[in-house]
Scaffold this motif. Structure first.
Motif, mmCIF file in Angstrom:
data_model
loop_
_atom_site.group_PDB
_atom_site.id
_atom_site.type_symbol
_atom_site.label_atom_id
_atom_site.label_comp_id
_atom_site.label_asym_id
_atom_site.label_seq_id
_atom_site.Cartn_x
_atom_site.Cartn_y
_atom_site.Cartn_z
ATOM 1 N N PRO A 461 0.838 -1.195 0.000
ATOM 2 C CA PRO A 461 0.000 0.000 0.000
ATOM 3 C C PRO A 461 0.885 1.262 0.000
ATOM 4 N N GLY A 462 0.572 2.187 -0.880
ATOM 5 C CA GLY A 462 1.354 3.430 -0.923
ATOM 6 C C GLY A 462 2.546 3.381 -1.853
ATOM 7 N N ILE A 463 2.835 2.205 -2.397
ATOM 8 C CA ILE A 463 3.942 2.074 -3.354
ATOM 9 C C ILE A 463 3.325 1.879 -4.737
ATOM 10 N N HIS A 464 3.719 2.721 -5.682
ATOM 11 C CA HIS A 464 3.095 2.705 -7.011
ATOM 12 C C HIS A 464 4.138 2.432 -8.075
ATOM 13 N N PRO A 465 4.352 1.136 -8.369
ATOM 14 C CA PRO A 465 5.381 0.784 -9.347
ATOM 15 C C PRO A 465 4.926 1.050 -10.776
ATOM 16 N N VAL A 466 5.913 1.145 -11.650
ATOM 17 C CA VAL A 466 5.635 1.241 -13.075
ATOM 18 C C VAL A 466 6.811 0.567 -13.772
ATOM 19 N N ILE A 467 6.522 -0.093 -14.895
ATOM 20 C CA ILE A 467 7.612 -0.703 -15.667
ATOM 21 C C ILE A 467 7.805 0.128 -16.928
ATOM 22 N N TYR A 468 9.013 0.616 -17.114
ATOM 23 C CA TYR A 468 9.331 1.412 -18.297
ATOM 24 C C TYR A 468 10.226 0.620 -19.239
ATOM 25 N N ASN A 473 8.683 4.459 -22.228
ATOM 26 C CA ASN A 473 7.257 4.141 -22.396
ATOM 27 C C ASN A 473 6.840 3.140 -21.332
ATOM 28 N N GLU A 474 5.616 3.266 -20.861
ATOM 29 C CA GLU A 474 5.135 2.315 -19.866
ATOM 30 C C GLU A 474 4.845 0.959 -20.522
ATOM 31 N N VAL A 475 5.334 -0.091 -19.886
ATOM 32 C CA VAL A 475 5.033 -1.444 -20.365
ATOM 33 C C VAL A 475 3.778 -1.904 -19.634
ATOM 34 N N PRO A 476 2.683 -2.146 -20.380
ATOM 35 C CA PRO A 476 1.422 -2.430 -19.687
ATOM 36 C C PRO A 476 1.385 -3.833 -19.074
ATOM 37 N N PRO A 477 0.556 -4.013 -18.035
ATOM 38 C CA PRO A 477 0.394 -5.337 -17.443
ATOM 39 C C PRO A 477 -0.156 -6.312 -18.478
ATOM 40 N N GLY A 478 0.248 -7.566 -18.361
ATOM 41 C CA GLY A 478 -0.283 -8.591 -19.249
ATOM 42 C C GLY A 478 0.316 -8.577 -20.637
ATOM 43 N N SER A 479 1.289 -7.706 -20.894
ATOM 44 C CA SER A 479 1.852 -7.616 -22.239
ATOM 45 C C SER A 479 2.924 -8.677 -22.459
ATOM 46 N N ASN A 480 3.286 -9.357 -21.382
ATOM 47 C CA ASN A 480 4.308 -10.386 -21.474
ATOM 48 C C ASN A 480 5.683 -9.828 -21.848
ATOM 49 N N GLN A 535 4.901 -7.513 -15.432
ATOM 50 C CA GLN A 535 3.657 -7.462 -14.672
ATOM 51 C C GLN A 535 2.586 -8.276 -15.403
ATOM 52 N N ALA A 536 1.973 -9.205 -14.692
ATOM 53 C CA ALA A 536 0.930 -10.037 -15.289
ATOM 54 C C ALA A 536 -0.380 -9.257 -15.351
ATOM 55 N N ALA A 537 -1.355 -9.820 -16.045
ATOM 56 C CA ALA A 537 -2.640 -9.132 -16.210
ATOM 57 C C ALA A 537 -3.319 -8.883 -14.867
ATOM 58 N N ASP A 538 -3.058 -9.750 -13.876
ATOM 59 C CA ASP A 538 -3.682 -9.563 -12.558
ATOM 60 C C ASP A 538 -2.942 -8.533 -11.700
ATOM 61 N N GLY A 539 -1.912 -7.911 -12.264
ATOM 62 C CA GLY A 539 -1.207 -6.875 -11.518
ATOM 63 C C GLY A 539 -0.008 -7.388 -10.725
ATOM 64 N N TYR A 540 0.160 -8.702 -10.664
ATOM 65 C CA TYR A 540 1.295 -9.241 -9.904
ATOM 66 C C TYR A 540 2.598 -9.036 -10.677
ATOM 67 N N TYR A 541 3.663 -8.739 -9.911
ATOM 68 C CA TYR A 541 4.965 -8.521 -10.526
ATOM 69 C C TYR A 541 5.840 -9.749 -10.374
ATOM 70 N N ARG A 542 6.545 -10.079 -11.453
ATOM 71 C CA ARG A 542 7.595 -11.081 -11.378
ATOM 72 C C ARG A 542 8.930 -10.364 -11.528
ATOM 73 N N ILE A 543 9.799 -10.508 -10.554
ATOM 74 C CA ILE A 543 11.095 -9.838 -10.600
ATOM 75 C C ILE A 543 12.075 -10.769 -11.299
ATOM 76 N N LEU A 544 12.765 -10.234 -12.308
ATOM 77 C CA LEU A 544 13.619 -11.106 -13.115
ATOM 78 C C LEU A 544 15.079 -11.061 -12.671
ATOM 79 N N GLY A 545 15.509 -10.005 -12.019
ATOM 80 C CA GLY A 545 16.900 -9.923 -11.571
ATOM 81 C C GLY A 545 17.543 -8.625 -12.025
ATOM 82 N N ARG A 546 18.796 -8.469 -11.660
ATOM 83 C CA ARG A 546 19.505 -7.218 -11.921
ATOM 84 C C ARG A 546 19.699 -6.978 -13.414
ATOM 85 N N ILE A 547 19.605 -5.718 -13.798
ATOM 86 C CA ILE A 547 19.879 -5.376 -15.189
ATOM 87 C C ILE A 547 21.236 -4.705 -15.328
ATOM 88 N N ASP A 548 21.943 -4.535 -14.212
ATOM 89 C CA ASP A 548 23.243 -3.871 -14.267
ATOM 90 C C ASP A 548 24.352 -4.884 -13.998
#
Ligand code: WT7
Length: 677
Positions: A461-468, A473-480, A535-548
């Protein structure tokens, strides 16, 4: 960021599973949970930001209430609860004395099983923190704002030292005991610490390790780098019986247990600090060879640790809570020390290895102490399973709640955790967060959200993630599709800056998606975590690991550059490249490729020397799984090492991609042959 040359990032190899189905929290759990409000996320919507976070701060006792919840005037250097004053040690100890003076604050479980478990009440914790704070102030001259490096194992004296610093308004910098003396030295120098607090020895996997020898190295090395501490304060593992073969240096080293006798009965008034005054530094690895000191403030951090401990860990007054992490990492700071103690809970400190002397150890501890909440990492779960699991069913314990943290957890491992360790009775939270974030960011709320193995969940609650994506550009949920996970809004637990390096703070975490560097609107400063996510269509996030260029080994973050430069301390090594390789137990492990100076023969002895050099420079956790001595490293025509190709080989991936742009494409086959030998 990972350009073509920097290798296969963790994000590309870590997660290889699909969507799983839901598990629902047991009704018995939900009925007793601290947080049962299904509309909680509405209350914490962005419309209610930042006032919604007052609920977090209201869990603490303030000497003076804040005037302003969030000050963004110097964005992205955000200040929380401005105008407020408080003391963290007071909040974790003194305020519980009236009602819970005799309650256990810390259960200390020594590694040797024949040594009795010690139960320290809040009253005793208060006495010991006061006496040690008096020693720090009156013997060592510690003042508000001083930095103190604490290089100590998992013993009660560690939180005592931290809370004594906090009582005085001094800033502690705890270094994981498994780190080398050299690593401690680098952190002493960067933080310009006044003191080093250490311990003579401790138990790990059945052996009493000499820890004091690391203090000598830390002292000498930091002095050679231009910064000497005033004193080295040495706690004894067995008070009154110095237990290290490394001698005490007269005049410099002080045996704390002797000196404490002079401070018996002394009390120190907690120093009332500003909400945004720093509480501690926690060094963490980044893309460069130099670890960065994440600076956490007092009011925001403690509020966040307390609220998440109450509502995500679901700690109630009668719970016995066991987080198996090490206090030398952020997990131990927030979820062994500050969060649980701010709530007046009983928190366990276990000295040793989970599988010592066998995989049944954790369950014997759980049975003896009546543990109800259990918190550990996928690596520990995999290690316990590999060691046979230790027959949890034979022991009479019942967890209501379990946490996993630090790395992605495979659905298969998650289910074993749920079925075997949790006996199908416990709710699980998979909590994603970082040293920088102070506390959980993505997790299910245990009573109200279903669990999905392999996915951390929706956000706190209070944390508002977004995937860019790379272009913002925002990567929408469920877009795989995967992208860079960011948080749209600041939150109270977030770090304030990198110690002495504000430019790096801005460039590493905010610059990529900020469009106006002068903006004082928080909306212009999404926080970039450095992880890939979907982010899946149900809003759940799967963390894949470091990108750096960071590898997360057993939930411990290591910079590949740090390992590479450690290998270069071996004179025969000409060049080195570290890559992330998938591992059955540790999730991910480093492998190192080195080329040698002219006319040097590759030998087993040299290979061992390289591995030992890394352990000596950083610590045994950084030891590579393999040291590959190769004739030449694959390079582009402009001379950049193509780690991507090496990573593909280390992960048994035959598709090394396009090698035609290499200056030395023939090396690729040579290296592959070495591997298949
Ligand atoms: C990195 C942060 C969080 C405290 C321990 C590590 C990885 C952390 C999860 C999780 C997948 C995770 C990320 C992150 N990570 N938790 N539940 N699922 N990955 O703190 O040393 O600062 O490392 O650990 O890659 O960026 P840290």
């Amino acid at each position: 960021m990972s350009d073509e040359t920097s290798g296969v990032s963790e994000a590309e190899i870590a997660v290889h599973w699909g969507e799983e189905s839901y598990f629902h929290p047991p009704a018995s759990f939900s009925a007793q949970a601290n947080l049962q409000d299904k509309n909680i996320r509405d209350r914490f919507s962005l419309d209610n930001f930042p006032q919604c976070f007052e609920e977090f701060a209201d869990l603490l006792t303030w000497d003076r209430r804040w005037d302003k919840v969030l000050d963004t005037s110097d964005a992205p250097f955000f200040k929380w609860f401005v105008g407020g004053r408080l003391n963290a040690s007071y909040n974790c100890i003194d305020r519980h004395l009236e009602k819970h003076s005799n309650k256990t604050a810390i259960h200390f479980v020594p590694e040797p099983e024949h040594e009795a478990i010690q139960h320290m009440t809040y009253r005793e914790l208060w006495v010991r923190v006061n006496e040690f704070a008096a020693l720090l102030r009156d013997f060592a001259g510690v003042k508000q704002g001083d930095r103190i490096t604490i290089h100590m194992p998992m013993v009660p004296e560690l939180p005592i030292a931290m809370l004594a610093c906090a009582r005085l308004g001094a800033i502690h910098s705890v270094v994981f005991a498994g780190f080398s003396g050299k690593a401690a030295a680098d952190r002493i120098v960067d933080s310009e610490s006044k003191l080093l607090i250490t311990m003579d020895s401790y138990y790990r996997s059945g052996a009493l390790l000499d820890h004091k020898e690391k203090a000598d190295i830390a002292y000498e090395d930091s002095k050679n780098q231009g910064h000497a501490v005033d004193k080295v304060l040495v706690f004894e593992r067995y008070p009154g019986r110095y237990s290290s073969p490394t001698p005490i240096v007269e005049g410099r080293d002080i045996i704390v247990n002797d000196l404490l006798k002079d401070f018996r009965g002394q009390r120190v008034d907690p120093v009332s600090v500003k909400s945004e005054d720093p509480l501690f530094l926690m060094y963490t690895s980044g893309s460069t060879g130099r670890p960065k000191g994440a600076q956490h403030g007092t009011g925001g951090y403690l509020s966040y640790a307390a609220w998440t401990s109450k509502n995500v860990q679901d700690i109630h007054p009668e719970d016995v809570y066991w987080c198996m992490a090490d206090i030398g990492w952020i997990t131990g700071h927030s979820y062994i020390v500050y969060g649980p103690l701010a709530l007046g809970a009983s928190s366990i400190i276990y000295e040793g290895t989970p599988t010592y002397p066998d995989a049944g150890r954790p369950w014997r501890v759980a049975e003896e102490l009546g543990v109800t909440i259990f918190h550990t990492s996928p690596t520990a779960i995999r290690a316990l399973r590999k060691a046979g699991g230790g027959n949890p069913e034979k022991y009479n314990y019942h967890f209501k709640h379990m946490t996993t943290v630090g790395e992605p957890i495979e659905p298969d491992v998650w289910k074993w955790y749920y079925d075997v360790i949790g006996k199908k009775e416990a709710v699980i939270v998979d909590t994603w967060w970082q040293t920088e974030t102070g506390g959980f960011l993505i997790t299910t709320m245990p009573a109200i959200d279903p669990m999905k193995p392999g996915s951390a969940g929706p956000a706190m609650p209070g944390i508002h993630p977004v995937i860019y994506d790379e272009d913002g550009n925002e990567v929408p949920p469920g877009s795989n599709k995967a992208g860079n996970i960011c948080i749209r809004n600041p939150w109270p637990g977030m770090f304030q800056t990198i110690w002495k390096d504000p430019d790096r703070f801005v460039s590493t975490y905010f610059a990529k998606y900020n469009k106006d560097p002068k903006s004082t609107d928080w909306r212009d400063w999404p926080y970039m975590a450095g992880d890939g996510a979907m982010q899946a269509a149900d809003g759940y996030y799967r963390i894949l690991g470091r990108i750096d260029d960071v590898i997360n080994v057993a939930g411990h973050r290591l910079g590949t550059k740090e390992l590479e430069s450690a290998a270069l301390t071996v004179p025969e090594v000409a060049e080195s490249a570290v890559v992330a390789a998938k591992d059955d137990v540790k999730g991910i492990m480093p492998e190192i490729y080195v080329s040698l100076q002219p006319n040097v023969e590759p030998t087993e002895e040299l290979r061992k020397r390289i591995s030992d050099a890394i352990a000596k420079e950083i610590g045994p956790i950084a030891k590579p799984r393999a040291v590959w001595i190769v004739p030449d490293l694959p390079k582009t025509r402009s001379g950049k090492i193509m780690r991507r190709i090496l990573a593909a080989i280390s992960n048994d991936n035959n598709d090394v991609g396009d090698v035609t742009t290499l200056s030395n494409p023939e090396t690729v086959d040579l290296i592959r042959k070495l591997h298949t030998k």
